[in-house]
Design an enzyme around this catalytic site. Structure first.
Site, PDB file in Angstrom:
ATOM      1  N   CYS A 282       0.796  -1.235   0.000  1.00  0.00           N
ATOM      2  CA  CYS A 282       0.000   0.000   0.000  1.00  0.00           C
ATOM      3  C   CYS A 282       0.828   1.285   0.000  1.00  0.00           C
ATOM      4  O   CYS A 282       0.456   2.238  -0.714  1.00  0.00           O
ATOM      5  CB  CYS A 282      -1.023  -0.013   1.129  1.00  0.00           C
ATOM      6  SG  CYS A 282      -0.470  -0.661   2.692  1.00  0.00           S
TER       7      CYS A 282
ATOM      8  N   ARG B 220       7.549 -11.477   4.812  1.00  0.00           N
ATOM      9  CA  ARG B 220       7.402 -11.404   6.267  1.00  0.00           C
ATOM     10  C   ARG B 220       8.264 -12.502   6.882  1.00  0.00           C
ATOM     11  O   ARG B 220       8.246 -13.648   6.409  1.00  0.00           O
ATOM     12  CB  ARG B 220       5.945 -11.614   6.684  1.00  0.00           C
ATOM     13  CG  ARG B 220       4.937 -10.765   5.925  1.00  0.00           C
ATOM     14  CD  ARG B 220       4.694  -9.424   6.553  1.00  0.00           C
ATOM     15  NE  ARG B 220       3.827  -8.592   5.710  1.00  0.00           N
ATOM     16  CZ  ARG B 220       2.500  -8.648   5.723  1.00  0.00           C
ATOM     17  NH1 ARG B 220       1.887  -9.493   6.531  1.00  0.00           N
ATOM     18  NH2 ARG B 220       1.796  -7.857   4.939  1.00  0.00           N
TER      19      ARG B 220
ATOM     20  N   GLN C 100       0.404 -11.075  -3.303  1.00  0.00           N
ATOM     21  CA  GLN C 100      -0.961 -10.653  -3.015  1.00  0.00           C
ATOM     22  C   GLN C 100      -1.627 -10.096  -4.265  1.00  0.00           C
ATOM     23  O   GLN C 100      -0.981  -9.412  -5.065  1.00  0.00           O
ATOM     24  CB  GLN C 100      -0.962  -9.566  -1.937  1.00  0.00           C
ATOM     25  CG  GLN C 100      -0.497 -10.033  -0.569  1.00  0.00           C
ATOM     26  CD  GLN C 100      -0.513  -8.905   0.438  1.00  0.00           C
ATOM     27  OE1 GLN C 100       0.090  -7.865   0.213  1.00  0.00           O
ATOM     28  NE2 GLN C 100      -1.196  -9.099   1.549  1.00  0.00           N
TER      29      GLN C 100
ATOM     30  N   ASP D  24      -3.248  -7.528  -4.736  1.00  0.00           N
ATOM     31  CA  ASP D  24      -3.479  -6.317  -3.968  1.00  0.00           C
ATOM     32  C   ASP D  24      -4.029  -5.209  -4.853  1.00  0.00           C
ATOM     33  O   ASP D  24      -3.617  -5.069  -6.005  1.00  0.00           O
ATOM     34  CB  ASP D  24      -2.148  -5.857  -3.364  1.00  0.00           C
ATOM     35  CG  ASP D  24      -2.289  -5.413  -1.925  1.00  0.00           C
ATOM     36  OD1 ASP D  24      -3.436  -5.239  -1.488  1.00  0.00           O
ATOM     37  OD2 ASP D  24      -1.265  -5.257  -1.253  1.00  0.00           O
TER      38      ASP D  24
ATOM     39  N   HIS E 259      -5.640  -0.901  -4.405  1.00  0.00           N
ATOM     40  CA  HIS E 259      -6.003   0.211  -3.544  1.00  0.00           C
ATOM     41  C   HIS E 259      -6.821   1.198  -4.357  1.00  0.00           C
ATOM     42  O   HIS E 259      -6.423   1.597  -5.455  1.00  0.00           O
ATOM     43  CB  HIS E 259      -4.751   0.866  -2.956  1.00  0.00           C
ATOM     44  CG  HIS E 259      -3.975  -0.091  -2.103  1.00  0.00           C
ATOM     45  ND1 HIS E 259      -2.980  -0.903  -2.601  1.00  0.00           N
ATOM     46  CD2 HIS E 259      -4.109  -0.407  -0.790  1.00  0.00           C
ATOM     47  CE1 HIS E 259      -2.509  -1.662  -1.627  1.00  0.00           C
ATOM     48  NE2 HIS E 259      -3.169  -1.389  -0.525  1.00  0.00           N
TER      49      HIS E 259
ATOM     50  N   LYS F 290     -12.143  -3.299   8.852  1.00  0.00           N
ATOM     51  CA  LYS F 290     -12.073  -4.155   7.665  1.00  0.00           C
ATOM     52  C   LYS F 290     -13.194  -5.181   7.678  1.00  0.00           C
ATOM     53  O   LYS F 290     -13.841  -5.423   8.706  1.00  0.00           O
ATOM     54  CB  LYS F 290     -10.725  -4.874   7.602  1.00  0.00           C
ATOM     55  CG  LYS F 290     -10.441  -5.792   8.781  1.00  0.00           C
ATOM     56  CD  LYS F 290      -9.091  -6.477   8.629  1.00  0.00           C
ATOM     57  CE  LYS F 290      -8.798  -7.398   9.803  1.00  0.00           C
ATOM     58  NZ  LYS F 290      -7.587  -8.203   9.602  1.00  0.00           N
TER      59      LYS F 290
ATOM     60  N   HIS G 289      -8.439  -0.698   0.779  1.00  0.00           N
ATOM     61  CA  HIS G 289      -7.486  -1.775   0.520  1.00  0.00           C
ATOM     62  C   HIS G 289      -8.296  -3.043   0.255  1.00  0.00           C
ATOM     63  O   HIS G 289      -9.247  -3.330   0.996  1.00  0.00           O
ATOM     64  CB  HIS G 289      -6.597  -2.042   1.745  1.00  0.00           C
ATOM     65  CG  HIS G 289      -5.906  -0.846   2.308  1.00  0.00           C
ATOM     66  ND1 HIS G 289      -4.538  -0.735   2.370  1.00  0.00           N
ATOM     67  CD2 HIS G 289      -6.389   0.300   2.879  1.00  0.00           C
ATOM     68  CE1 HIS G 289      -4.207   0.410   2.950  1.00  0.00           C
ATOM     69  NE2 HIS G 289      -5.319   1.054   3.268  1.00  0.00           N
TER      70      HIS G 289
END
Length: 654
Positions: A349, A378, A396, A398, A400, A483, A529
């Site tokens: 992000c 991670r 991901q 992902d 936004h 979320k 997100h």
């Protein structure tokens, strides 16, 4: 003393009365059926004295709380049976030192230290003793000792119980439960609750294994043996659970990953860093293509960002301190490059925020939807790594969305529609939703309260408008915003947390993002997100187990294998294979020097959806003999018919 019943009635009782006394006051039938109670919202057994003025609801074997009661008592039955086993081997009861025996999901365990370690082959013997103890219907008795009396009971014979007592706060009641008597029974330090006698335990339990467990989870403390058990109310529940466990072992994505040649976890490459083999990469690329197509259709723009970023980027976003325990060590360039520090990207992000911020924005550009299949890193502990479902490097899906406050609800509903499209397409039809909000009183969240209230309200309003069933989970919010998470149930009834949607007013504030409104003034955008798959690695691991490696035609790494009956049929088999490949299908010809039946069997083991057998008749007529997984009937199709059917089925996946 008084007790209040669910219907509001007050019962007058003598001091020290128990839930059993309440049941007796209501009627003898309930007293016989009672197994426990809910007292002021807490689970009690029938043996523990009630507080004055307590609200009391009596439980019977029909109530779901019954399982926790008998599972807890089974942990004591297990300890008693283990001590009996060692007594038969010439040891004293105190030679088996007992630590803790709690209830866990579907069962129980007990941590213990035996003079000679228990073996797996001892478990059936212990289990038979447990069934005998249950059948003997030993009554349970609860009693309380002072701290001095309790310590005297264990000080010289059991260091684990001694430590537990010493760690109890001063003034806390120290209770014990005895099942049976001194001649034939067992007594343990315990808060409870329990069933009133061992005969109230259903006989549907199993001991499932032995594992090592450090005392109190501390690797510097003694290693104990943990004996696990499962227990259910009915024979059907037990059998269904055992079937699920066996089926889960059969479907284990790590096992199928090896057998179907999908991915590698190579220690020389690094723990938790999966390598996709050609067949596994087909799964990955098909899912990416599906998501890319859906995103482009819905107005997303695709971007790509680096695998590393400046530490300052993540400090600005606020992620840096929150991920301190799960970040890879910083890359410090030192004096070589003006003391710059970089880190492997833990999330996408902040990078997308910088794309938004690289030029002035107008309200006419919003909503701006930026999407990326971005790989993040991670540092998970080695003991937490688990195949594809817990890794250190993952990709991901992902995206936004930067929008005006007025656009938040519609954009959220659009993302919700995309998530449900993913679940429907992949046969994940059973799911529930969780709205993660702030934990009251916690200081881990950033941003003003009115901003949080607005974001939480918009998520709940969108769920209501979409007719989505949801629960509200305090403490589940991200540090920057609330979320909506989706928990999907697979074919074995297991639940997995998959897609997530988050509403964020705070990161735009931290980065100073603006857009020019229709009034000519600067305004702050809102971020959404979203990641319908979440982690591709985890999602594929779950899909492998959900399908058992038996993927639908559009997703299968190999969609069709052509099996020639004899060597003379190889040219036609290769011709069929080439035709299918030219039409965009993933097809192979099996020209190994094996018998046809062996090739068919191998294709079935590889879970290939379509097996196309060709011989003299097929070669002469330009046809194939189609054998389809899970379809008993074989069909003969012209090659053009086969291509048309495969194309229709692949297109209809959506």
């Amino acid at each position: 003393m008084n007790a209040v019943l669910p219907d509001g009635r007050n019962l007058e009782l003598f001091p020290g009365a128990t839930a059993l006394d309440v049941a007796r006051s209501i009627g003898p039938g309930l007293a016989r059926a009672a197994v426990g109670a809910i007292v002021n919202g807490e689970l009690y057994d029938l043996l523990k004295p009630l507080p004055d003025g307590a609200s009391v609801r009596i439980l019977t074997e029909k109530d779901p709380e019954y399982a926790e009661l008998f599972r807890h008592t089974l942990a004591h039955v297990l300890a008693q049976a283990v001590r009996e086993l060692y007594a038969e081997r010439g040891f004293r009861p105190e030679d088996v030192k007992l630590a803790i025996g709690p209830v866990i999901e579907n069962g129980f365990y007990y941590d213990l230290e035996a003079p000679i370690p228990l073996r797996e082959e001892d478990l059936p013997v212990v289990e038979r003793k447990m069934h005998r103890i249950v059948a003997d219907d030993l009554p349970l008795r609860r009693f309380v000792l002072s701290r001095e009396e309790a310590l005297a009971r264990y000080r010289d014979i059991d260091p684990y119980k001694t430590e537990l007592i010493q760690d109890l706060p001063e003034g806390e009641e120290i209770s014990f439960y005895q099942q049976g008597d001194e001649n034939y029974g067992f007594t343990d330090l315990c808060r409870g609750p329990h069933v009133p006698s061992t005969g109230r335990i259903p006989p549907y339990f199993r001991l499932t294994g032995i594992a090592g467990a450090y005392w109190r989870g501390d690797a510097s403390r003694p290693m104990l043996q943990r004996v696990y058990g499962i227990a259910f109310r009915t024979k059907e529940e037990l059998e269904n659970y055992l079937w699920q466990q066996e089926e889960a072992r059969r479907r284990d994505h790590r096992k199928l990953g090896r057998e179907l040649e999908l991915f590698l976890l190579d220690p020389l490459v690094g723990k938790g860093l999966p390598i996709w083999l050609p067949k596994g990469n087909v799964l990955r690329e098909e899912l990416i293509a599906f998501m890319r197509e859906e995103q482009l259709r819905r107005g997303y723009q695709l971007v790509a960002t680096p695998h590393i970023g400046s530490v300052e980027l993540y400090k600005t976003s606020g992620h840096f301190p929150y991920y301190a325990d799960s970040q890879f060590p910083l890359m410090d360039l030192g004096e070589r490059n003006e003391n710059e520090q970089y880190m492997l990207k833990p999330m996408n992000c902040p990078h997308h925020i910088r794309i938004y911020a690289h030029k002035p924005r107008s309200y006419r550009e919003l909503p701006l939807r930026l999407a990326e299949f971005g790989t993040v890193y991670r540092y998970e502990l080695s003991g937490e790594l688990n195949g594809l479902t817990r890794v250190r490097g993952f990709t991901q899906d992902d995206a936004h969305i930067f929008c005006t406050p007025e656009q938040v609800k519609d954009e959220f509903l659009g993302v919700l529609d995309l998530v449900l499209k993913v679940f429907t397409t992949l046969g994940l039809g059973s799911y529930r939703a969780r709205v993660g909000v702030r934990e009251p009183g916690s200081d881990k969240y950033v941003g003003a309260e009115e901003v949080w209230n607005a974001a939480e309200g918009q998520i709940i309003q969108a769920c209501e408008e979409a007719g989505l069933r949801y629960s509200i989970e305090p403490g589940d919010a991200a540090f920057y915003g609330p979320k909506l998470d989706f928990v999907v149930r697979d074919v074995l009834g297991r639940e997995w947390q998959l897609g997530t949607i988050q509403v964020d007013y705070n990161l735009p504030e931290r980065f100073g993002l603006t857009y020019t409104g229709p009034d000519g003034a600067e305004h702050r955008p809102v971020m959404i997100h979203r990641a319908p798959f979440g982690s591709l690695e985890r999602f594929i691991g779950i899909l492998i187990e959900h399908f058992g490696g038996d993927f639908p035609l559009w997703l299968a790494p190999v969609q069709a294998v052509v099996v020639p009956i004899a060597d003379r049929h190889h040219p036609y088999a290769l011709q069929v294979t080439q035709t299918l490949k030219a039409e965009g299908f993933r097809a192979e010809a099996d020209t190994r020097p094996e018998r046809m039946n062996a090739k068919v069997r191998d294709a079935e083991l590889q879970k290939i959806p379509l097996i196309l057998v060709v011989g003299d008749k097929e070669a002469a007529a330009g046809t194939v003999n189609l054998r389809e997984r899970h379809v008993a009937e074989q069909r003969t199709l012209e090659l053009a018919e086969l291509v048309a059917e495969m194309r229709r089925r692949v297109v209809e996946r959506r």
